[in-house]
Write an enzyme that holds these catalytic residues in place. Sequence first.
Site, PDB file in Angstrom:
ATOM      1  N   MET A  60      -9.007   8.017  -0.111  1.00 25.61           N
ATOM      2  CA  MET A  60      -9.776   8.367   0.778  1.00 25.61           C
ATOM      3  C   MET A  60     -10.553   9.744   0.582  1.00 25.61           C
ATOM      4  SD  MET A  60      -7.583   7.524   3.913  1.00 25.61           S
ATOM      5  CE  MET A  60      -6.714   5.620   4.176  1.00 25.61           C
TER       6      MET A  60
ATOM      7  N   HIS B 159      -1.237  -1.556  -3.915  1.00 29.08           N
ATOM      8  CA  HIS B 159      -2.238  -1.128  -3.289  1.00 29.08           C
ATOM      9  C   HIS B 159      -2.436   0.260  -3.148  1.00 29.08           C
ATOM     10  CE1 HIS B 159      -6.099  -2.133  -0.663  1.00 29.08           C
ATOM     11  NE2 HIS B 159      -5.638  -1.332  -0.026  1.00 29.08           N
TER      12      HIS B 159
ATOM     13  N   HIS C 216      -8.405   0.787  -3.844  1.00 33.09           N
ATOM     14  CA  HIS C 216      -9.168   0.484  -2.633  1.00 33.09           C
ATOM     15  C   HIS C 216      -9.797   1.949  -2.472  1.00 33.09           C
ATOM     16  CE1 HIS C 216      -9.556  -0.144   1.935  1.00 33.09           C
ATOM     17  NE2 HIS C 216     -10.804  -0.247   1.221  1.00 33.09           N
TER      18      HIS C 216
ATOM     19  N   MET D 273     -12.020   4.240  -0.516  1.00 34.04           N
ATOM     20  CA  MET D 273     -13.004   4.527   0.584  1.00 34.04           C
ATOM     21  C   MET D 273     -13.658   5.916   0.547  1.00 34.04           C
ATOM     22  SD  MET D 273      -9.841   3.119   3.115  1.00 34.04           S
ATOM     23  CE  MET D 273      -8.630   3.223   1.933  1.00 34.04           C
TER      24      MET D 273
ATOM     25  N   SER E  69       0.875  -1.228   0.114  1.00 39.39           N
ATOM     26  CA  SER E  69       0.195  -0.049   0.158  1.00 39.39           C
ATOM     27  C   SER E  69       0.907   1.105  -0.026  1.00 39.39           C
ATOM     28  CB  SER E  69      -0.913  -0.126   1.184  1.00 39.39           C
ATOM     29  OG  SER E  69      -1.453   1.388   1.488  1.00 39.39           O
TER      30      SER E  69
ATOM     31  N   ASP F  85      -4.819   3.403  -1.959  1.00 45.08           N
ATOM     32  CA  ASP F  85      -5.872   3.911  -1.091  1.00 45.08           C
ATOM     33  C   ASP F  85      -6.340   5.236  -1.268  1.00 45.08           C
ATOM     34  OD1 ASP F  85      -6.068   1.335   1.043  1.00 45.08           O
ATOM     35  OD2 ASP F  85      -3.907   2.050   1.365  1.00 45.08           O
TER      36      ASP F  85
ATOM     37  N   MET G 297     -11.332  -5.985   5.920  1.00 51.75           N
ATOM     38  CA  MET G 297     -10.479  -5.023   6.463  1.00 51.75           C
ATOM     39  C   MET G 297     -10.201  -5.822   7.734  1.00 51.75           C
ATOM     40  SD  MET G 297      -9.742  -2.185   4.505  1.00 51.75           S
ATOM     41  CE  MET G 297      -9.042  -1.408   5.761  1.00 51.75           C
TER      42      MET G 297
ATOM     43  N   ASP H 108      -6.511  -6.499   4.958  1.00 49.94           N
ATOM     44  CA  ASP H 108      -5.716  -4.836   4.478  1.00 49.94           C
ATOM     45  C   ASP H 108      -5.967  -4.357   6.151  1.00 49.94           C
ATOM     46  OD1 ASP H 108      -5.029  -2.606   4.039  1.00 49.94           O
ATOM     47  OD2 ASP H 108      -6.824  -2.050   2.730  1.00 49.94           O
TER      48      ASP H 108
END
Length: 216
Positions: free
Chosen positions: A36, A32, A65, A67, A7, A34, A136, A174
Amino acid sequence: MNILSPSILAANFWELGENIRAVEKAGGTYLHIDVMDGLFVPSISFGMPVIQSIRPNTELFLDVHLMINQPERYVKEFAACGADLVNFHIEATEDVKGTIELIRSTGKKVGITIKPGTAVKELEPYLELVDMVLIMTVEPGFGGQKLIPECLDKVTELRKLALEKGLDLDIEVDGGITIDNVKAAIEAGANVIVAGSAVFKNDIGANVSKFLEEMQ
Ligand code: DX5
Ligand code: ZN
């Protein structure tokens, strides 16, 4: 085959390209990413321009991913900027099936994710429709947290369910994964392992090699 998905949330953004090269050189195959939005989770990370900068410079599989609330608003853009897999939280949308179909329509792989408080049974209606489920193992929002051991029981439950249904499902974990607990995650039934702070500190290449060895 077990896969490591480092990540970049824990990377040094001043040296992001070099950090990613180090993952590649050590034999990594996934990255990965992330995203957000400060609403679904308290923090804000980065979005399309960062993915767009990475895409032409690496062959790594970009495991995105999301979020973010109402991920369906941005599926097409994330697909267009270079994601190979678009993963969203089922808690973040009222139209899980529609969002899965939207991702499918872009030709990208589809992932769905649940937070620690969401039960495996919530995933059941969608298992035949997706390539990956992300369980998660911390509350989403920040890197560097400790793994919640009960979440590995959900991995076991999901693997059992997938086997019963005859599905060759990728199960990703994760949050809080380290070289010391990665074996437990694999034994629980995960085959895609996210690690942020355990990879992007000190010698990145050595960390990736150690993980890959431990994960065999
Ligand atoms: C947390 C993110 C994770 C995070 C993992 O919300 O989804 O991908 O980067 O970081 P570590 O491995 O440090 O827990
Ligand atoms: Zn993540």
